[in-house]
Design a protein around this motif. Structure first.
Motif, PDB file in Angstrom:
ATOM      1  N   SER A  11       0.824  -1.204   0.000  1.00  0.00           N
ATOM      2  CA  SER A  11       0.000   0.000   0.000  1.00  0.00           C
ATOM      3  C   SER A  11       0.865   1.262   0.000  1.00  0.00           C
ATOM      4  O   SER A  11       0.604   2.214  -0.737  1.00  0.00           O
ATOM      5  CB  SER A  11      -0.926  -0.002   1.220  1.00  0.00           C
ATOM      6  OG  SER A  11      -1.660   1.190   1.283  1.00  0.00           O
ATOM      7  N   GLU A  14       2.348   2.531  -3.276  1.00  0.00           N
ATOM      8  CA  GLU A  14       1.422   3.219  -4.172  1.00  0.00           C
ATOM      9  C   GLU A  14       1.275   4.704  -3.838  1.00  0.00           C
ATOM     10  O   GLU A  14       0.699   5.457  -4.620  1.00  0.00           O
ATOM     11  CB  GLU A  14       0.031   2.569  -4.073  1.00  0.00           C
ATOM     12  CG  GLU A  14       0.014   1.077  -4.315  1.00  0.00           C
ATOM     13  CD  GLU A  14       0.123   0.746  -5.783  1.00  0.00           C
ATOM     14  OE1 GLU A  14      -0.451   1.491  -6.592  1.00  0.00           O
ATOM     15  OE2 GLU A  14       0.799  -0.242  -6.104  1.00  0.00           O
ATOM     16  N   GLN A  15       1.782   5.128  -2.694  1.00  0.00           N
ATOM     17  CA  GLN A  15       1.567   6.491  -2.202  1.00  0.00           C
ATOM     18  C   GLN A  15       2.619   7.476  -2.714  1.00  0.00           C
ATOM     19  O   GLN A  15       3.711   7.086  -3.104  1.00  0.00           O
ATOM     20  CB  GLN A  15       1.575   6.503  -0.669  1.00  0.00           C
ATOM     21  CG  GLN A  15       0.539   5.598  -0.033  1.00  0.00           C
ATOM     22  CD  GLN A  15      -0.874   6.016  -0.368  1.00  0.00           C
ATOM     23  OE1 GLN A  15      -1.202   7.199  -0.359  1.00  0.00           O
ATOM     24  NE2 GLN A  15      -1.712   5.043  -0.703  1.00  0.00           N
ATOM     25  N   ARG A  16       2.279   8.751  -2.648  1.00  0.00           N
ATOM     26  CA  ARG A  16       3.198   9.834  -2.995  1.00  0.00           C
ATOM     27  C   ARG A  16       3.734  10.455  -1.706  1.00  0.00           C
ATOM     28  O   ARG A  16       3.081  10.422  -0.675  1.00  0.00           O
ATOM     29  CB  ARG A  16       2.495  10.918  -3.798  1.00  0.00           C
ATOM     30  CG  ARG A  16       2.075  10.450  -5.150  1.00  0.00           C
ATOM     31  CD  ARG A  16       1.326  11.564  -5.865  1.00  0.00           C
ATOM     32  NE  ARG A  16       0.892  11.080  -7.153  1.00  0.00           N
ATOM     33  CZ  ARG A  16       1.091  11.720  -8.272  1.00  0.00           C
ATOM     34  NH1 ARG A  16       1.699  12.895  -8.279  1.00  0.00           N
ATOM     35  NH2 ARG A  16       0.667  11.224  -9.408  1.00  0.00           N
ATOM     36  N   THR A  18       4.559  13.172   1.086  1.00  0.00           N
ATOM     37  CA  THR A  18       3.596  14.108   1.672  1.00  0.00           C
ATOM     38  C   THR A  18       4.077  15.553   1.699  1.00  0.00           C
ATOM     39  O   THR A  18       3.475  16.390   2.368  1.00  0.00           O
ATOM     40  CB  THR A  18       3.253  13.676   3.106  1.00  0.00           C
ATOM     41  OG1 THR A  18       4.467  13.642   3.877  1.00  0.00           O
ATOM     42  CG2 THR A  18       2.564  12.329   3.141  1.00  0.00           C
ATOM     43  N   LEU A 119       5.636   9.436   3.874  1.00  0.00           N
ATOM     44  CA  LEU A 119       4.484   9.001   3.089  1.00  0.00           C
ATOM     45  C   LEU A 119       3.241   9.109   3.972  1.00  0.00           C
ATOM     46  O   LEU A 119       3.365   9.215   5.203  1.00  0.00           O
ATOM     47  CB  LEU A 119       4.679   7.547   2.635  1.00  0.00           C
ATOM     48  CG  LEU A 119       5.813   7.317   1.638  1.00  0.00           C
ATOM     49  CD1 LEU A 119       6.091   5.826   1.472  1.00  0.00           C
ATOM     50  CD2 LEU A 119       5.495   7.961   0.299  1.00  0.00           C
ATOM     51  N   PRO A 120       2.033   9.071   3.382  1.00  0.00           N
ATOM     52  CA  PRO A 120       0.827   9.099   4.209  1.00  0.00           C
ATOM     53  C   PRO A 120       0.880   8.002   5.279  1.00  0.00           C
ATOM     54  O   PRO A 120       1.287   6.877   5.015  1.00  0.00           O
ATOM     55  CB  PRO A 120      -0.291   8.831   3.199  1.00  0.00           C
ATOM     56  CG  PRO A 120       0.247   9.373   1.910  1.00  0.00           C
ATOM     57  CD  PRO A 120       1.727   9.036   1.949  1.00  0.00           C
TER      58      PRO A 120
END
Length: 184
Positions: A11, A14-16, A18, A119-120
């Protein structure tokens, strides 16, 4: 490796990041609007110590030596997504899982290290670097530098306590690299 860590890692991949100032810890200046952190320690002297310390830092020795887990745990590489885990003694599973992405690495003639960005899901928003340097007099130094601001409600609420925790972690990183670099 637990299925939960594999799922969380997938997961996080997949994040960008922050924050928009990717890579600002490499050569600065640090962006405005963030708190800043900078701690430095002399490790000793000589090319051999520099090489050994650089390899330890790129292998996550600062984090592991401070009691954190690193998943998947390969040496730091640009673009690599990692989960820093904080375990509570006596519990089998990680208590806190912190997603990060390596934004730069280097292994130059006189500098070695890397930085990761948030990241988030990370409690902070920003970037932290871990760099070993060989100065002109053959002195070997390790430094931790960061710019960050609260990324969650609890770090905003924590205010000054959050800053104290960050500085304590940075000092722990320094101690861990001193120990790793001076072991054979």
């Amino acid at each position: 490796m637990s299925a939960d860590l594999r799922r969380r890692h997938s997961s996080a991949c997949e994040q960008r990041l922050t924050y928009p100032e990717h890579g600002a810890t490499l050569d600065g200046p640090f962006p405005s609007g963030y708190s800043r952190l900078h701690h430095r320690v002399r490790l000793g002297e000589g090319r051999e110590l520099f090489e050994r310390a650089g390899a330890h830092v790129l292998g996550w020795a600062a984090q592991r030596g401070s009691g954190f887990g690193v998943y998947p745990g390969d040496p730091a590489g640009p673009g690599e997504t990692v989960l820093i885990t904080i375990r509570v003694p006596g519990l089998r599973f990680p208590r806190l899982v912190i997603p990060c992405r390596v934004v730069w690495t280097l292994h130059e003639e006189r500098r070695a290290g890397f930085a990761y960005g948030t990241l988030p899901g990370h409690p902070e928003c920003g970037e932290e670097s871990f760099t070993v340097m060989l100065d002109a007099d053959d002195g070997v130094w390790f430094e931790v530098a960061a710019f960050s601001r609260p990324g969650t409600w609890y770090t905003r609420w924590g205010g000054p306590l959050t800053r104290l925790v960050q500085h304590a972690a940075a000092r722990s990183y320094l101690r861990a690299v001193v120990a790793a670099a001076n072991s054979r």
